[in-house]
Write a protein that holds these residues in place. Structure first.
Motif, PDB file in Angstrom:
ATOM      1  N   ALA A 133     -50.131 -24.416   3.302  1.00 55.24           N
ATOM      2  CA  ALA A 133     -49.337 -25.218   2.380  1.00 55.24           C
ATOM      3  C   ALA A 133     -48.240 -25.971   3.125  1.00 55.24           C
ATOM      4  CB  ALA A 133     -48.709 -24.317   1.322  1.00 55.24           C
ATOM      5  N   ALA A 134     -47.715 -25.371   4.166  1.00 55.20           N
ATOM      6  CA  ALA A 134     -46.622 -25.995   4.887  1.00 55.20           C
ATOM      7  C   ALA A 134     -46.891 -25.892   6.377  1.00 55.20           C
ATOM      8  CB  ALA A 134     -45.309 -25.308   4.552  1.00 55.20           C
ATOM      9  N   PRO A 135     -47.698 -26.819   6.898  1.00 52.98           N
ATOM     10  CA  PRO A 135     -48.054 -26.719   8.300  1.00 52.98           C
ATOM     11  C   PRO A 135     -46.798 -26.712   9.161  1.00 52.98           C
ATOM     12  CG  PRO A 135     -48.976 -28.711   7.288  1.00 52.98           C
ATOM     13  CD  PRO A 135     -48.126 -28.032   6.260  1.00 52.98           C
ATOM     14  N   ALA A 136     -46.614 -25.673   9.905  1.00 57.72           N
ATOM     15  CA  ALA A 136     -45.399 -25.557  10.705  1.00 57.72           C
ATOM     16  C   ALA A 136     -45.600 -26.280  12.017  1.00 57.72           C
ATOM     17  CB  ALA A 136     -45.099 -24.089  10.946  1.00 57.72           C
ATOM     18  N   GLU A 137     -44.505 -26.722  12.603  1.00 56.52           N
ATOM     19  CA  GLU A 137     -44.621 -27.334  13.910  1.00 56.52           C
ATOM     20  C   GLU A 137     -45.029 -26.259  14.901  1.00 56.52           C
ATOM     21  OE1 GLU A 137     -40.570 -28.115  15.619  1.00 56.52           O
ATOM     22  OE2 GLU A 137     -40.080 -27.903  13.500  1.00 56.52           O
ATOM     23  N   LYS A 138     -45.551 -26.737  16.020  1.00 57.75           N
ATOM     24  CA  LYS A 138     -46.025 -25.808  17.033  1.00 57.75           C
ATOM     25  C   LYS A 138     -44.940 -24.820  17.411  1.00 57.75           C
ATOM     26  CE  LYS A 138     -49.709 -28.371  19.303  1.00 57.75           C
ATOM     27  NZ  LYS A 138     -50.184 -28.986  20.525  1.00 57.75           N
ATOM     28  N   ASN A 139     -45.345 -23.580  17.520  1.00 58.95           N
ATOM     29  CA  ASN A 139     -44.466 -22.521  18.006  1.00 58.95           C
ATOM     30  C   ASN A 139     -43.398 -22.103  17.013  1.00 58.95           C
ATOM     31  OD1 ASN A 139     -45.851 -22.593  20.386  1.00 58.95           O
ATOM     32  ND2 ASN A 139     -44.469 -24.061  21.295  1.00 58.95           N
ATOM     33  N   SER A 140     -43.333 -22.726  15.865  1.00 63.00           N
ATOM     34  CA  SER A 140     -42.343 -22.255  14.908  1.00 63.00           C
ATOM     35  C   SER A 140     -42.952 -21.075  14.159  1.00 63.00           C
ATOM     36  CB  SER A 140     -41.961 -23.364  13.941  1.00 63.00           C
ATOM     37  OG  SER A 140     -43.012 -23.573  13.031  1.00 63.00           O
ATOM     38  N   PRO A 141     -42.097 -20.213  13.637  1.00 57.50           N
ATOM     39  CA  PRO A 141     -42.631 -19.047  12.948  1.00 57.50           C
ATOM     40  C   PRO A 141     -43.434 -19.451  11.709  1.00 57.50           C
ATOM     41  CG  PRO A 141     -40.269 -18.870  13.331  1.00 57.50           C
ATOM     42  CD  PRO A 141     -40.659 -20.269  13.632  1.00 57.50           C
ATOM     43  N   HIS A 142     -44.437 -18.691  11.423  1.00 62.73           N
ATOM     44  CA  HIS A 142     -45.214 -18.929  10.210  1.00 62.73           C
ATOM     45  C   HIS A 142     -44.813 -17.882   9.196  1.00 62.73           C
ATOM     46  CE1 HIS A 142     -47.934 -21.840  12.124  1.00 62.73           C
ATOM     47  NE2 HIS A 142     -47.524 -21.211  13.190  1.00 62.73           N
ATOM     48  N   HIS A 143     -44.501 -18.348   8.035  1.00 60.60           N
ATOM     49  CA  HIS A 143     -43.996 -17.426   7.024  1.00 60.60           C
ATOM     50  C   HIS A 143     -45.059 -17.182   5.961  1.00 60.60           C
ATOM     51  CE1 HIS A 143     -40.112 -17.673   8.819  1.00 60.60           C
ATOM     52  NE2 HIS A 143     -40.165 -18.986   8.779  1.00 60.60           N
ATOM     53  N   VAL A 194     -49.843 -24.334  26.030  1.00 69.31           N
ATOM     54  CA  VAL A 194     -48.995 -24.172  24.843  1.00 69.31           C
ATOM     55  C   VAL A 194     -47.566 -23.886  25.298  1.00 69.31           C
ATOM     56  CG1 VAL A 194     -48.507 -22.643  22.885  1.00 69.31           C
ATOM     57  CG2 VAL A 194     -50.880 -23.270  23.412  1.00 69.31           C
ATOM     58  N   LYS A 195     -46.627 -24.602  24.739  1.00 70.34           N
ATOM     59  CA  LYS A 195     -45.221 -24.245  24.979  1.00 70.34           C
ATOM     60  C   LYS A 195     -44.806 -23.239  23.910  1.00 70.34           C
ATOM     61  CE  LYS A 195     -43.276 -28.143  27.496  1.00 70.34           C
ATOM     62  NZ  LYS A 195     -43.338 -27.421  28.793  1.00 70.34           N
ATOM     63  N   ARG A 196     -44.171 -22.173  24.326  1.00 66.90           N
ATOM     64  CA  ARG A 196     -43.793 -21.132  23.377  1.00 66.90           C
ATOM     65  C   ARG A 196     -42.334 -20.739  23.608  1.00 66.90           C
ATOM     66  NH1 ARG A 196     -45.958 -18.993  18.595  1.00 66.90           N
ATOM     67  NH2 ARG A 196     -45.665 -16.754  18.455  1.00 66.90           N
ATOM     68  N   LYS A 197     -41.534 -20.901  22.557  1.00 66.98           N
ATOM     69  CA  LYS A 197     -40.128 -20.481  22.664  1.00 66.98           C
ATOM     70  C   LYS A 197     -40.074 -18.998  22.331  1.00 66.98           C
ATOM     71  CE  LYS A 197     -35.561 -21.841  20.943  1.00 66.98           C
ATOM     72  NZ  LYS A 197     -34.850 -22.733  20.011  1.00 66.98           N
ATOM     73  N   ILE A 198     -40.055 -18.167  23.364  1.00 69.04           N
ATOM     74  CA  ILE A 198     -40.188 -16.723  23.134  1.00 69.04           C
ATOM     75  C   ILE A 198     -38.866 -16.068  22.783  1.00 69.04           C
ATOM     76  CG2 ILE A 198     -42.238 -16.548  24.609  1.00 69.04           C
ATOM     77  CD1 ILE A 198     -40.468 -15.306  26.771  1.00 69.04           C
ATOM     78  N   LYS A 205     -35.201 -19.151  25.870  1.00 66.42           N
ATOM     79  CA  LYS A 205     -36.304 -19.109  26.833  1.00 66.42           C
ATOM     80  C   LYS A 205     -37.580 -19.709  26.233  1.00 66.42           C
ATOM     81  CE  LYS A 205     -37.898 -17.850  30.891  1.00 66.42           C
ATOM     82  NZ  LYS A 205     -37.313 -18.388  32.137  1.00 66.42           N
ATOM     83  N   THR A 206     -38.014 -20.811  26.811  1.00 67.57           N
ATOM     84  CA  THR A 206     -39.296 -21.425  26.428  1.00 67.57           C
ATOM     85  C   THR A 206     -40.213 -21.344  27.634  1.00 67.57           C
ATOM     86  OG1 THR A 206     -38.253 -22.910  24.847  1.00 67.57           O
ATOM     87  CG2 THR A 206     -40.426 -23.543  25.650  1.00 67.57           C
ATOM     88  N   ILE A 207     -41.446 -20.933  27.392  1.00 66.60           N
ATOM     89  CA  ILE A 207     -42.367 -20.758  28.521  1.00 66.60           C
ATOM     90  C   ILE A 207     -43.582 -21.674  28.365  1.00 66.60           C
ATOM     91  CG2 ILE A 207     -41.628 -18.350  28.766  1.00 66.60           C
ATOM     92  CD1 ILE A 207     -44.444 -17.518  27.726  1.00 66.60           C
ATOM     93  N   ASP A 208     -44.246 -21.914  29.482  1.00 62.67           N
ATOM     94  CA  ASP A 208     -45.502 -22.656  29.493  1.00 62.67           C
ATOM     95  C   ASP A 208     -46.639 -21.660  29.581  1.00 62.67           C
ATOM     96  OD1 ASP A 208     -45.018 -25.623  29.551  1.00 62.67           O
ATOM     97  OD2 ASP A 208     -43.641 -24.978  31.135  1.00 62.67           O
ATOM     98  N   ALA A 209     -47.196 -21.327  28.412  1.00 60.75           N
ATOM     99  CA  ALA A 209     -48.334 -20.404  28.376  1.00 60.75           C
ATOM    100  C   ALA A 209     -49.604 -21.220  28.122  1.00 60.75           C
ATOM    101  CB  ALA A 209     -48.128 -19.381  27.263  1.00 60.75           C
ATOM    102  N   TRP A 210     -50.734 -20.530  28.075  1.00 59.06           N
ATOM    103  CA  TRP A 210     -51.959 -21.138  27.577  1.00 59.06           C
ATOM    104  C   TRP A 210     -52.336 -20.369  26.307  1.00 59.06           C
ATOM    105  CZ3 TRP A 210     -55.569 -21.893  32.498  1.00 59.06           C
ATOM    106  CH2 TRP A 210     -54.961 -22.806  33.366  1.00 59.06           C
ATOM    107  N   GLY A 211     -52.990 -21.069  25.391  1.00 59.54           N
ATOM    108  CA  GLY A 211     -53.352 -20.418  24.142  1.00 59.54           C
ATOM    109  C   GLY A 211     -54.453 -21.192  23.447  1.00 59.54           C
ATOM    110  N   TYR A 212     -54.520 -21.028  22.152  1.00 59.88           N
ATOM    111  CA  TYR A 212     -55.563 -21.706  21.367  1.00 59.88           C
ATOM    112  C   TYR A 212     -54.925 -22.421  20.181  1.00 59.88           C
ATOM    113  CZ  TYR A 212     -58.718 -18.733  24.063  1.00 59.88           C
ATOM    114  OH  TYR A 212     -59.384 -18.112  25.089  1.00 59.88           O
TER     115      TYR A 212
END
Ligand SMILES: [Cu+2]
Length: 470
Positions: free
Chosen positions: A54-64, A110-114, A118-125
């Motif tokens: 219903a509310a596509p979140a931006e990349k790496n933002s929490p999904h509620h 994938v960039k992930r703000k952990i 701290k934001t890291i450069d990971a790989w993901g799907y």
């Protein structure tokens, strides 16, 4: 965005000793009636639906996620199980081709703000690390189209699933590697039930994040019925200060995550008081993790091999989730409160303050909150860290060998990590949350419904102003 007042103003009674002790007394007095009522209660919570569509979140933002209002069709015989919720990780949608469920996974950086700083450069799907959660039902025919958007070849293994050898995803042994830019289609029937995973079958690709959950719901539902079903992927990372790229050859780790986030960024699990909660932990890393739950006993109801027979269940509160294993636990959320769930290895309950030491040149802790506050605001104003929570420390603290231990590591970040699920937590709650930690918030009806409503309306209340006792 509605401004909502702070927790200990709205819910004064929950956090008071009186409330806790009287509610415990009531619980024991009413235990028999309460237990008898559990099965009736479960139908109220039937339909927990992901809101990410219903509310596509931006990349790496929490999904509620919110629990859908009770509907007449949501009866246990129609919906024998609640969907699994993977906090901070989306579900993978599918399309139907006849009766085959078709999924698409795109392996990519994938960039992930952990953590807030701290934001890291990971790989993901599909923009997520860990990858989106696949949910199917035992007996389903599934097709998963894997697209390789990585700069090197890859493959996909279905961990724990009994699939034909040509679907096993091992480079050169069961298939040719999927070259960059190519796609590969896997297709098989899922005859098992349980908590499985998918991952690239290559050690360093696993360690940089190419993995995700594959949940097979049983054809006939598990008993007893669980009202909440949460999944958590455990990962560890070696990332040098001032760097963003994980060192996948390292055997020492300084960042520990639940679903790709270090506490306090992890989204708390919300449970209704009196409900039955299932937690699924999956470990695809390099270390084993003893996961501990505060305030409740649980039973281990399943592994990576599926449901365990009830005769094997025994009460405990810590479960060792070994590498390549899944451990599923269940408990009755009997006691109201915000209960921690965390890996109990001390180094896994920390964030890497070395990053701050390196990047921000933070000095040894100051002697009063007021001084420390000004120190932190000067040095770290732009990273959402509000203050060092260490007071009081001795005037001579800096001359004592061994100091500091935890004193300067605890930093309140309530505002930086605020979301509907954190509403009502006491001020500075985030100071005690680091590394592989989250919490299950066992909430009476009124508070439970308030948070569900915030989630549905995408409201993030502003946390209470901190007051500093200097
Ligand atoms: Cu651990």
């Amino acid at each position: 965005m509605a401004k909502i007042r702070a927790p200990n103003i709205i819910f004064p009674s929950i956090f008071s000793e009186d409330f806790m002790s009287s509610s415990r007394r009531n619980f024991f007095q009413d235990a028999a009636a309460f237990t008898a009522g559990l099965f009736g209660l479960s139908t109220r919570l039937d339909a927990a639906v992901p809101q990410s569509s219903a509310a596509p979140a931006e990349k790496n933002s929490p999904h509620h996620y919110a629990l859908a209002p009770k509907s007449k069709s949501a009866r246990s015989h129609d919906h024998p199980h609640v969907p699994v919720i993977t906090p901070d990780v989306p579900d993978l949608p599918f399309t139907l081709d006849g009766t085959t469920k078709a999924f698409r996974l795109r392996a990519e950086p994938v960039k992930r703000k952990i953590a807030p700083f701290k934001t890291i450069d990971a790989w993901g799907y599909n923009g997520s690390c860990p990858g989106p959660t696949i949910q199917v039902t035992q007996g389903d025919r599934v097709r998963i189209i894997v697209e390789n958007a990585l700069p090197e070849s890859t493959s996909m293994h279905w961990h724990g699933l009994e699939v034909p050898i040509e679907q096993d995803g091992v480079p050169f042994i069961s298939q040719k590697p999927i070259a960059p830019g190519e796609t590969y289609t896997y297709e098989f029937t899922v005859h098992q039930e349980g908590t499985f995973f998918y991952h690239a079958h290559s050690a360093m690709q696993e360690m940089i994040g190419l993995l995700g959950l594959f949940i097979a719901h049983p054809q006939s539902s598990y008993a007893p019925h669980a009202d909440h079903d949460y999944a958590i992927v455990l990962q560890e990372w070696a990332i040098l200060p001032s760097n963003t790229v994980p060192n996948t050859a390292s055997m020492e780790f300084n960042w520990l995550t639940f679903n790709g986030l270090s506490a306090p960024s992890t989204t708390p699990l919300i449970a209704r008081l009196g409900s039955r909660v299932r937690l699924r932990f999956v470990n695809l890393g390099m270390d084993h993790h003893p996961i501990h739950l505060h305030g409740h006993q649980f039973v281990i109801t399943g592994t990576e091999g599926g449901r365990a027979p009830e005769s094997t269940w025994y009460p405990t509160n810590t479960v060792l989730v070994g590498v390549a294993q899944a451990k599923v636990v269940e408990f009755e959320a009997k006691y109201p409160g915000d209960w921690m769930i965390h890996c109990h290895l001390p180094h896994h309950m920390m964030n890497s303050m070395m990053d701050l030491l390196s990047d921000r040149q933070i000095q040894t802790a100051n002697t009063t909150d007021a001084k420390a506050l000004s120190q932190m605001q000067t040095l770290a104003n732009d990273i959402g860290v509000e203050h060092v929570h260490h007071s009081p420390i001795a005037e001579n603290a800096n001359s004592v060998p061994g100091f500091p231990q935890d004193a300067f590591m605890e930093m309140g970040m309530d505002a930086a990590v605020a979301k509907p699920e954190t509403y009502g937590l006491p001020a500075n709650w985030s100071a005690g949350m680091m590394g592989m930690m989250t919490m299950v918030r066992v909430l009476p009806d009124k508070q439970f419904e308030e948070i569900q409503s915030l989630i549905r309306n995408h409201q993030t209340p502003k946390p209470e102003e901190h007051h500093h006792a200097s």
